[in-house]
Design a protein around this motif. Structure first.
Motif, mmCIF file in Angstrom:
data_model
loop_
_atom_site.group_PDB
_atom_site.id
_atom_site.type_symbol
_atom_site.label_atom_id
_atom_site.label_comp_id
_atom_site.label_asym_id
_atom_site.label_seq_id
_atom_site.Cartn_x
_atom_site.Cartn_y
_atom_site.Cartn_z
ATOM 1 N N VAL A 6 -3.684 6.748 -9.131
ATOM 2 C CA VAL A 6 -3.973 5.541 -8.373
ATOM 3 C C VAL A 6 -5.488 5.397 -8.253
ATOM 4 O O VAL A 6 -6.153 6.300 -7.732
ATOM 5 C CB VAL A 6 -3.350 5.625 -6.953
ATOM 6 C CG1 VAL A 6 -3.610 4.348 -6.170
ATOM 7 C CG2 VAL A 6 -1.864 5.943 -7.029
ATOM 8 N N LEU A 8 -8.572 2.832 -6.757
ATOM 9 C CA LEU A 8 -8.697 1.763 -5.776
ATOM 10 C C LEU A 8 -10.149 1.559 -5.393
ATOM 11 O O LEU A 8 -10.969 2.468 -5.490
ATOM 12 C CB LEU A 8 -7.870 2.075 -4.527
ATOM 13 C CG LEU A 8 -8.163 3.429 -3.884
ATOM 14 C CD1 LEU A 8 -8.861 3.239 -2.563
ATOM 15 C CD2 LEU A 8 -6.879 4.176 -3.717
ATOM 16 N N LEU A 20 -3.109 4.679 3.054
ATOM 17 C CA LEU A 20 -2.711 5.155 1.727
ATOM 18 C C LEU A 20 -1.704 6.295 1.829
ATOM 19 O O LEU A 20 -0.676 6.302 1.142
ATOM 20 C CB LEU A 20 -3.940 5.625 0.945
ATOM 21 C CG LEU A 20 -4.895 4.548 0.471
ATOM 22 C CD1 LEU A 20 -6.243 5.156 0.105
ATOM 23 C CD2 LEU A 20 -4.299 3.808 -0.714
ATOM 24 N N SER A 64 0.425 -1.020 -4.949
ATOM 25 C CA SER A 64 -0.216 -2.234 -5.458
ATOM 26 C C SER A 64 -0.250 -3.331 -4.407
ATOM 27 O O SER A 64 -1.123 -4.197 -4.431
ATOM 28 C CB SER A 64 0.500 -2.727 -6.718
ATOM 29 O OG SER A 64 0.341 -1.784 -7.757
ATOM 30 N N VAL A 73 -6.241 -2.313 -6.503
ATOM 31 C CA VAL A 73 -5.457 -1.101 -6.746
ATOM 32 C C VAL A 73 -4.885 -1.151 -8.152
ATOM 33 O O VAL A 73 -4.358 -2.172 -8.585
ATOM 34 C CB VAL A 73 -4.300 -0.971 -5.724
ATOM 35 C CG1 VAL A 73 -3.467 0.270 -6.004
ATOM 36 C CG2 VAL A 73 -4.831 -0.952 -4.300
#
Length: 171
Positions: A6, A8, A20, A64, A73
């Protein structure tokens, strides 16, 4: 099990990391590794998450959805990459100047070296206060290339660099 990577970036605010972590745990994931930083008023980072195969798509969608809160993201499914012939840690210190990262990475690319992790910063030199560039990188060396070869190539960029390459047991 699936591995999700991931990435971001967005405006920083208190509680962002908690948000998160709540999304990850609610989606059945486990936070394995991360690199997170506040840079110029922006929060940016990468997180490695492990989740059951059947929950990967739902967790990716949930993460997302943080774009609704102003975060950019991106969620990618990780894979098992082949291990390099040798891993070393590079420590580099030298006078800062425009293009230094390009020169270093261009040299490494020319040698076939994979940069697996890279961090850098500018710091003041003791006594003079001049800007000094410091970088630490974990490198994957291809077969047939030694740490000495890498060090020699980087030292040729300028006599002002101090290059130190350590084997994993030394790092």
């Amino acid at each position: 099990m699936a591995s999700l990577v991931v990435s971001l970036a967005g405006p920083d605010r208190p509680g962002l990391v908690n948000t998160l972590s709540e999304k990850i745990i609610a989606g059945g994931g486990s936070w394995l590794e991360s690199r997170l930083a506040h840079l110029a008023g922006t929060f940016a980072g990468i997180i490695l998450v492990r989740v059951a195969d059947e929950g990967a798509d739902a967790l990716a969608t949930a993460l997302s959805s943080l774009s609704d809160e102003g975060l950019a993201v991106n969620v990618l499914t990780g894979s098992d990459a082949p291990a390099p012939a040798e891993q070393v840690t590079l420590e580099l210190l030298g006078n800062d100047r425009p293009g230094i990262v390009r020169e270093v990475t261009q040299t490494l690319r020319g040698l076939g070296v994979n940069i697996e992790e890279f961090s850098s910063r500018i710091e003041s030199a003791p006594f003079t206060g001049e800007d000094m560039f410091r970088a630490v990188a974990r490198l994957g060396l291809p077969r047939g290339l030694s740490a000495h070869d890498v060090s020699h190539a980087l030292e040729k960029l300028t006599a002002e660099f101090m290059v130190d390459i350590k084997q994993p047991e030394e790092a």
